[in-house]
Design an enzyme around this catalytic site. Structure first.
Site, PDB file in Angstrom:
ATOM      1  N   CYS A  41       0.788  -1.223  -0.035  1.00  0.00           N
ATOM      2  CA  CYS A  41       0.016   0.218  -0.253  1.00  0.00           C
ATOM      3  C   CYS A  41       0.814   1.276   0.039  1.00  0.00           C
ATOM      4  CB  CYS A  41      -0.906   0.094   1.175  1.00  0.00           C
ATOM      5  SG  CYS A  41      -0.002  -0.333   2.651  1.00  0.00           S
TER       6      CYS A  41
ATOM      7  N   HIS B 228      -2.011   0.875   7.038  1.00  0.00           N
ATOM      8  CA  HIS B 228      -2.348   1.039   5.600  1.00  0.00           C
ATOM      9  C   HIS B 228      -2.168   2.336   4.898  1.00  0.00           C
ATOM     10  CE1 HIS B 228      -4.274  -0.001   2.010  1.00  0.00           C
ATOM     11  NE2 HIS B 228      -4.843   0.579   1.981  1.00  0.00           N
TER      12      HIS B 228
ATOM     13  N   ASN C 232      -7.840   4.679  -2.607  1.00  0.00           N
ATOM     14  CA  ASN C 232      -7.394   3.635  -2.304  1.00  0.00           C
ATOM     15  C   ASN C 232      -6.507   2.572  -3.330  1.00  0.00           C
ATOM     16  OD1 ASN C 232      -6.673   1.619  -0.330  1.00  0.00           O
ATOM     17  ND2 ASN C 232      -8.759   1.102   0.048  1.00  0.00           N
TER      18      ASN C 232
END
Length: 383
Positions: A13, A301, A322
């Protein structure tokens, strides 16, 4: 905004978010509508560098017992997927970047568990050999042999990263740009160009003094480069800096505890979205400090702030890009209430132009070094 990306079953991520922040400026510099950089290319070198850092750590701690906290830290996760903004900067600077089509994803680059197991077993073999070796003069040759094996494993799983490549793309006028040959380093300088050292990490860790510089040992991607360094500020300061950057048209990389009170399918990040109080008839609320102190809140994250909603000058919602594909959220975008930010956003990375001088000056002070088992260590690994 560019096409939504997909880290799939990996803890990349931090890398996806970082490259997504850089995409708009890169597309403008290259004269194209959008560009996606190869995450597989940087992942290859991230694993190689982490293997080197693991081996250096084992050599550094070889005389410590197996139950020593540093030794345990190293042996538990020799080459984790996780990382930070600073790691992306150092990897890009050292190895350059390439377009995704030049080194596309493989099954292993997007599903890293099997490869990580192989790397972990091989590196643990070498770790034990290092710990049993009586003559430290043999360490350089042993490390060289270990890194050759790591490179072989990575090549089997990723393919070989290019040294040069030819690239052409469709420009904004829909016409093809003439093909050119680049090295990855040349492409990095042409596509990204701007000084990435102008971006700074700021955390909001309750319980630690604000207005102070910290670094976390071993929290980096390249062994001979600096550790993650950050200034601790209030969560309200994080909000103000992120707001200033977004209103100026510059997206913001941030780290949060994504699993808390998030409805991933719909992309909603709303406090008390799971109404435990009504279900059980009791209160479950923990303060921000208690969440961190009890290891219940960590930056697991990384995503990107790309927009916000203002009411009377106050941010009420944040638009989040995202890297879980378009299947999650609203075509890949999440909506975060500002109250969720207050509880679960722990760090942002912003350009220095948005940081007050008194905060920026703190980055020139002496940092307090935190151990790698600190809760704020490189934990950005959510699949």
């Amino acid at each position: 905004a560019g096409k939504i990306t997909n880290q799939e079953s990996t803890g990349r991520c931090w890398m996806f978010a970082g490259l997504n922040v850089l995409r708009p400026a890169a597309a403008k510099a290259l004269g194209v509508e959008d560009i996606e950089f190869s995450q597989s290319y940087l992942f290859f070198y991230d694993k190689l560098e982490k293997a080197n850092m693991f081996l250096e750590g084992v050599m550094r701690s070889r005389e410590k017992p197996l139950d020593d906290r540093l030794v345990e830290f190293l042996l538990r996760t020799p080459v984790p997927d996780g990382g930070q903004w600073g790691g992306l900067v150092e990897l890009s600077r050292k190895y350059g970047v390439v377009p995704k089509e030049v080194m596309p994803e493989t099954y292993s680059s997007s599903h890293s568990d099997g490869m990580n197991r192989a790397l972990g077993l091989k590196l643990r073999q070498y770790a034990q050999e290092i710990r049993r070796l009586a003559d430290p003069a043999r360490f350089p040759d042993l490390k060289k042999r270990a890194l050759k094996d790591v490179y072989h494993i990575l090549a089997v799983n990723f393919g070989l990263p290019p040294k040069t490549f030819s690239w052409r793309a469709q420009g904004k006028d829909k016409k093809l740009i003439a093909a050119r040959t680049f090295t990855p380093q040349q492409f990095f300088h042409e596509a990204i160009g701007e000084n990435l050292d102008d971006y700074y990490a700021l955390f909001a860790i309750p319980g630690r003094p604000e207005g102070k510089l910290y670094e976390i040992d071993f929290d980096k991607a390249v062994y001979d480069r600096p550790n993650l360094t950050f200034v601790n500020v209030s969560v309200e300061t994080l909000k103000e800096l992120a707001k200033a950057s977004i209103l100026d048209g510059r997206a913001v990389w941030f780290g949060c505890d994504v699993g808390k009170e998030t409805f991933g399918d719909k992309g909603l990040m709303v406090p008390e979205i799971h109404d435990l109080k009504s279900l059980y008839g009791m209160d479950f609320k923990l303060s921000r400090r208690d969440l961190v102190d009890t290891y219940n809140d960590s930056p697991n994250h990384a995503m990107v702030f790309s927009g916000l909603d203002l009411q009377g000058g106050r941010v009420t919602k944040w638009l989040v890009e995202n890297s879980w594909s378009e299947k999650f959220g609203n075509d890949g975008y999440f909506t975060m209430l500002d109250e969720w930010f207050s509880d679960y956003v722990l760090m942002v990375v912003v350009h220095k132009k948005y940081i007050p001088a008194k905060v920026l000056d703190l980055f020139q002070t002496r940092a307090e070094v935190l151990p790698p088992w600190d809760p704020m260590y490189r934990a950005l690994t959510v699949h």
